[in-house]
Design a protein around this motif. Structure first.
Motif, mmCIF file in Angstrom:
data_model
loop_
_atom_site.group_PDB
_atom_site.id
_atom_site.type_symbol
_atom_site.label_atom_id
_atom_site.label_comp_id
_atom_site.label_asym_id
_atom_site.label_seq_id
_atom_site.Cartn_x
_atom_site.Cartn_y
_atom_site.Cartn_z
ATOM 1 N N LYS A 165 0.813 -1.221 0.000
ATOM 2 C CA LYS A 165 0.000 0.000 0.000
ATOM 3 C C LYS A 165 0.847 1.272 0.000
ATOM 4 C CE LYS A 165 -3.869 -2.337 2.266
ATOM 5 N NZ LYS A 165 -4.375 -2.810 0.972
ATOM 6 N N ASP A 166 2.076 1.134 -0.518
ATOM 7 C CA ASP A 166 2.930 2.307 -0.726
ATOM 8 C C ASP A 166 2.693 2.759 -2.169
ATOM 9 O OD1 ASP A 166 4.918 4.183 -1.121
ATOM 10 O OD2 ASP A 166 6.513 2.994 -0.195
ATOM 11 N N TYR A 167 1.594 3.482 -2.367
ATOM 12 C CA TYR A 167 1.142 3.761 -3.727
ATOM 13 C C TYR A 167 2.019 4.757 -4.474
ATOM 14 C CZ TYR A 167 -2.914 1.161 -2.146
ATOM 15 O OH TYR A 167 -3.722 0.181 -1.658
ATOM 16 N N ASN A 168 2.688 5.643 -3.740
ATOM 17 C CA ASN A 168 3.583 6.594 -4.407
ATOM 18 C C ASN A 168 4.745 5.859 -5.078
ATOM 19 O OD1 ASN A 168 2.093 8.842 -3.700
ATOM 20 N ND2 ASN A 168 3.203 9.160 -1.777
ATOM 21 N N ASN A 169 5.394 4.970 -4.324
ATOM 22 C CA ASN A 169 6.486 4.184 -4.908
ATOM 23 C C ASN A 169 5.968 3.198 -5.944
ATOM 24 O OD1 ASN A 169 9.044 5.017 -3.936
ATOM 25 N ND2 ASN A 169 8.540 4.210 -1.910
ATOM 26 N N ALA A 170 4.776 2.663 -5.722
ATOM 27 C CA ALA A 170 4.190 1.739 -6.704
ATOM 28 C C ALA A 170 4.026 2.440 -8.044
ATOM 29 C CB ALA A 170 2.851 1.220 -6.207
ATOM 30 N N ALA A 171 3.504 3.686 -8.006
ATOM 31 C CA ALA A 171 3.324 4.447 -9.248
ATOM 32 C C ALA A 171 4.669 4.789 -9.883
ATOM 33 C CB ALA A 171 2.545 5.725 -8.955
ATOM 34 N N LEU A 172 5.632 5.158 -9.027
ATOM 35 C CA LEU A 172 6.974 5.495 -9.528
ATOM 36 C C LEU A 172 7.586 4.317 -10.280
ATOM 37 C CD1 LEU A 172 9.528 7.290 -9.600
ATOM 38 C CD2 LEU A 172 10.142 6.320 -7.367
ATOM 39 N N TYR A 173 7.505 3.118 -9.677
ATOM 40 C CA TYR A 173 8.137 1.956 -10.311
ATOM 41 C C TYR A 173 7.318 1.397 -11.461
ATOM 42 C CZ TYR A 173 12.132 1.963 -7.309
ATOM 43 O OH TYR A 173 13.307 2.324 -6.698
ATOM 44 N N ALA A 174 6.016 1.665 -11.454
ATOM 45 C CA ALA A 174 5.215 1.293 -12.623
ATOM 46 C C ALA A 174 5.664 2.113 -13.830
ATOM 47 C CB ALA A 174 3.734 1.522 -12.347
ATOM 48 N N GLN A 175 5.931 3.417 -13.611
ATOM 49 C CA GLN A 175 6.412 4.267 -14.699
ATOM 50 C C GLN A 175 7.821 3.861 -15.126
ATOM 51 O OE1 GLN A 175 4.639 6.718 -16.436
ATOM 52 N NE2 GLN A 175 6.413 6.371 -17.758
ATOM 53 N N LYS A 176 8.667 3.510 -14.145
ATOM 54 C CA LYS A 176 10.017 3.041 -14.494
ATOM 55 C C LYS A 176 9.953 1.764 -15.319
ATOM 56 C CE LYS A 176 12.774 4.933 -10.662
ATOM 57 N NZ LYS A 176 13.764 4.620 -9.602
ATOM 58 N N THR A 177 9.000 0.903 -14.995
ATOM 59 C CA THR A 177 8.833 -0.341 -15.762
ATOM 60 C C THR A 177 8.486 -0.029 -17.205
ATOM 61 O OG1 THR A 177 8.027 -1.472 -13.781
ATOM 62 C CG2 THR A 177 7.580 -2.525 -15.895
ATOM 63 N N ILE A 178 7.546 0.910 -17.381
ATOM 64 C CA ILE A 178 7.147 1.300 -18.739
ATOM 65 C C ILE A 178 8.328 1.879 -19.496
ATOM 66 C CG2 ILE A 178 5.715 2.923 -20.048
ATOM 67 C CD1 ILE A 178 3.627 2.599 -17.747
ATOM 68 N N ASP A 179 9.072 2.768 -18.832
ATOM 69 C CA ASP A 179 10.231 3.393 -19.494
ATOM 70 C C ASP A 179 11.279 2.352 -19.883
ATOM 71 O OD1 ASP A 179 9.011 5.820 -19.119
ATOM 72 O OD2 ASP A 179 10.152 6.326 -17.303
ATOM 73 N N GLU A 180 11.485 1.371 -19.005
ATOM 74 C CA GLU A 180 12.476 0.321 -19.278
ATOM 75 C C GLU A 180 12.046 -0.552 -20.439
ATOM 76 O OE1 GLU A 180 16.177 -1.492 -18.380
ATOM 77 O OE2 GLU A 180 15.264 0.243 -17.404
ATOM 78 N N ALA A 181 10.723 -0.748 -20.562
ATOM 79 C CA ALA A 181 10.206 -1.648 -21.607
ATOM 80 C C ALA A 181 10.254 -1.037 -22.989
ATOM 81 C CB ALA A 181 8.768 -2.051 -21.274
ATOM 82 N N ILE A 182 10.320 0.296 -23.031
ATOM 83 C CA ILE A 182 10.302 0.983 -24.321
ATOM 84 C C ILE A 182 11.717 1.117 -24.857
ATOM 85 C CG2 ILE A 182 9.741 3.137 -25.502
ATOM 86 C CD1 ILE A 182 7.533 3.540 -23.391
ATOM 87 N N SER A 183 11.926 0.641 -26.060
ATOM 88 C CA SER A 183 13.234 0.742 -26.698
ATOM 89 C C SER A 183 13.455 2.160 -27.212
ATOM 90 C CB SER A 183 13.316 -0.249 -27.869
ATOM 91 O OG SER A 183 14.415 0.043 -28.702
ATOM 92 N N ASP A 184 14.712 2.596 -27.220
ATOM 93 C CA ASP A 184 15.051 3.897 -27.805
ATOM 94 C C ASP A 184 14.740 3.936 -29.300
ATOM 95 O OD1 ASP A 184 15.946 4.761 -25.362
ATOM 96 O OD2 ASP A 184 18.055 4.279 -25.764
ATOM 97 N N HIS A 185 14.602 2.769 -29.884
ATOM 98 C CA HIS A 185 14.386 2.694 -31.336
ATOM 99 C C HIS A 185 12.945 2.373 -31.706
ATOM 100 C CE1 HIS A 185 18.705 2.879 -31.593
ATOM 101 N NE2 HIS A 185 18.829 1.786 -30.872
ATOM 102 N N THR A 186 12.036 2.370 -30.727
ATOM 103 C CA THR A 186 10.665 1.984 -31.020
ATOM 104 C C THR A 186 10.046 2.871 -32.090
ATOM 105 O OG1 THR A 186 10.369 1.136 -28.771
ATOM 106 C CG2 THR A 186 8.378 1.610 -30.018
ATOM 107 N N ASN A 187 10.306 4.184 -32.011
ATOM 108 C CA ASN A 187 9.707 5.070 -33.016
ATOM 109 C C ASN A 187 10.235 4.768 -34.420
ATOM 110 O OD1 ASN A 187 12.275 6.122 -32.615
ATOM 111 N ND2 ASN A 187 11.576 8.052 -31.731
ATOM 112 N N LEU A 188 11.489 4.318 -34.485
ATOM 113 C CA LEU A 188 12.040 3.949 -35.795
ATOM 114 C C LEU A 188 11.360 2.693 -36.348
ATOM 115 C CD1 LEU A 188 15.870 4.512 -35.251
ATOM 116 C CD2 LEU A 188 14.224 6.031 -36.346
#
Length: 378
Positions: free
Chosen positions: A271-294
């Motif tokens: 129930k630490d929702y602030n950190n949960a949201a932070l790491y959910a966003q980090k997960t998304i950022d990690e999953a996205i490749s720098d070349h995805t737009n290409l």
């Protein structure tokens, strides 16, 4: 040192059993060559005693061995092939020929000699083990390793390779069984224990993963072990320990999409929702490749080539959701300008292209074209 001395004695004793030429051999000189690992000198010395056309198998074997140890592989192969002609189907000779061809990168010949060995000796563990390394498909590799493992279930190399092959085929229970058998024979083999962790996780044997993994971590803080143990802690609902291990990985800069995801879920469960949201966003950022737009730009280009312009627009715009891209801005400008005949949209994307600081040298022609088209379209 004792084993080495025994080997040297065996080599020298073999010379005493040679033909009449053996009287010419200076065993002391040979002993010195072997002890100082001057194998090239030993080969040259033996070749000076025996004629080039000798048919003496023992002499040829010693010359071949010395050349092989000296790295003179063509000379060694020549002698072993000669032995194989005089005395076909000799297993040591075939193994030597397989080894020489393997070292020279001739996989086809190495496999041929190894297959000859198993035709002569269908229970030859070493031949199956070596053939597995040359297998061209997962199925043939699995078959060779299974045969080798059947012949020697405690060999750690075969057990490890077989478990990895089973895991790659998602056959986790056989992978687990193979490793457990080998570990029982060598309880201090950390490599096998580490290989067991991801397999045990797949089989939901989480307490075993934690127990084994914690012991391994006392020996060495391996990132793969930490990853496996962290997962196990999550599944037994020990979220704090999961976070602790994965935070260590993050501090080391070796986090990945999976570890960040488990951290987000663990914080949520606590129930630490602030950190949960932070790491959910980090997960998304990690999953996205720098070349995805290409990648989306490439897909859009394929649609354009098929005159599927609306689909191309959708793909280009989807690519922009992963970050700005000069290529996409420019291509959208061209698409709206030349194919869809929407001058207002064309101007918008030409302007976005120019505002995004395109390379003045590499994109000189595109810059000039965009600048020239904007006033025309307006």
């Amino acid at each position: 040192m004792m084993k080495r001395g025994i080997c040297l004695c065996i080599i020298l004793l073999s010379f005493k059993n040679l033909t009449a030429q053996s009287a010419k051999i200076d065993t002391e000189k040979l002993l010195e060559y072997y002890e100082t690992q001057r194998y090239a000198d030993a080969a040259t010395y033996l070749q000076s005693i025996y004629p080039g056309d000798t048919q003496d198998i023992k002499a040829l074997s010693q010359i071949a061995y010395c050349n092989m140890m000296a790295g003179k592989l063509p000379d060694a192969e020549k002698s072993y092939l000669k032995i194989n002609t005089i005395q076909p189907n000799n297993l040591p000779t075939l193994f030597s020929l397989a080894s020489i061809n393997s070292r020279r990168g001739n996989v086809s010949n190495a496999k041929t000699f190894l297959q000859q060995i198993i035709q002569l000796d269908s229970l030859n563990f070493s031949a199956y083990k070596q053939l597995a390394a040359y297998a061209e498909t997962s199925e043939s590799r699995l078959n060779y390793l299974k045969k080798a493992n059947t012949l020697n279930a405690t060999d750690p190399d075969v057990a490890y390779d077989l478990s990895i092959t089973y895991s790659g085929l998602k056959q986790y229970q056989p992978a687990y069984d193979v490793l457990k058998t080998a570990i029982a024979a060598d309880t201090e083999n950390f490599t096998l224990q580490q290989a067991l962790l991801p397999v045990a996780n797949q089989l939901t044997k989480y307490p075993e993963v934690i127990e084994t993994g914690e012991k391994l971590l006392k020996n060495h803080a391996d990132v793969n072990v930490m990853n496996d143990v962290g997962q196990a802690y999550f599944y037994v609902k020990d979220y704090q320990k999961c976070i602790m291990l994965y935070k260590m990985l993050e501090d080391m800069g070796v986090q990945n999409e999976g570890t960040l995801y488990f951290m987000a879920l663990s914080y949520r469960e606590l129930k630490d929702y602030n950190n949960a949201a932070l790491y959910a966003q980090k997960t998304i950022d990690e999953a996205i490749s720098d070349h995805t737009n290409l990648y989306y730009a490439a897909l859009a280009g394929i649609y354009e080539a098929q005159n599927q312009y609306n689909e191309a627009v959708t793909a280009y715009k989807r690519g922009l959701t992963f970050g700005t891209s000069n290529i996409i801005y420019y291509r959208l400008g061209l698409l709206y300008d030349l194919n869809l005949k929407q001058p207002k949209n064309a101007v918008t994307y030409y302007q976005l292209y120019l505002k995004n600081n395109p390379d003045q040298n590499k994109e000189k022609e595109q810059i000039a074209y965009a600048k020239g088209r904007i006033p025309v379209l307006k």
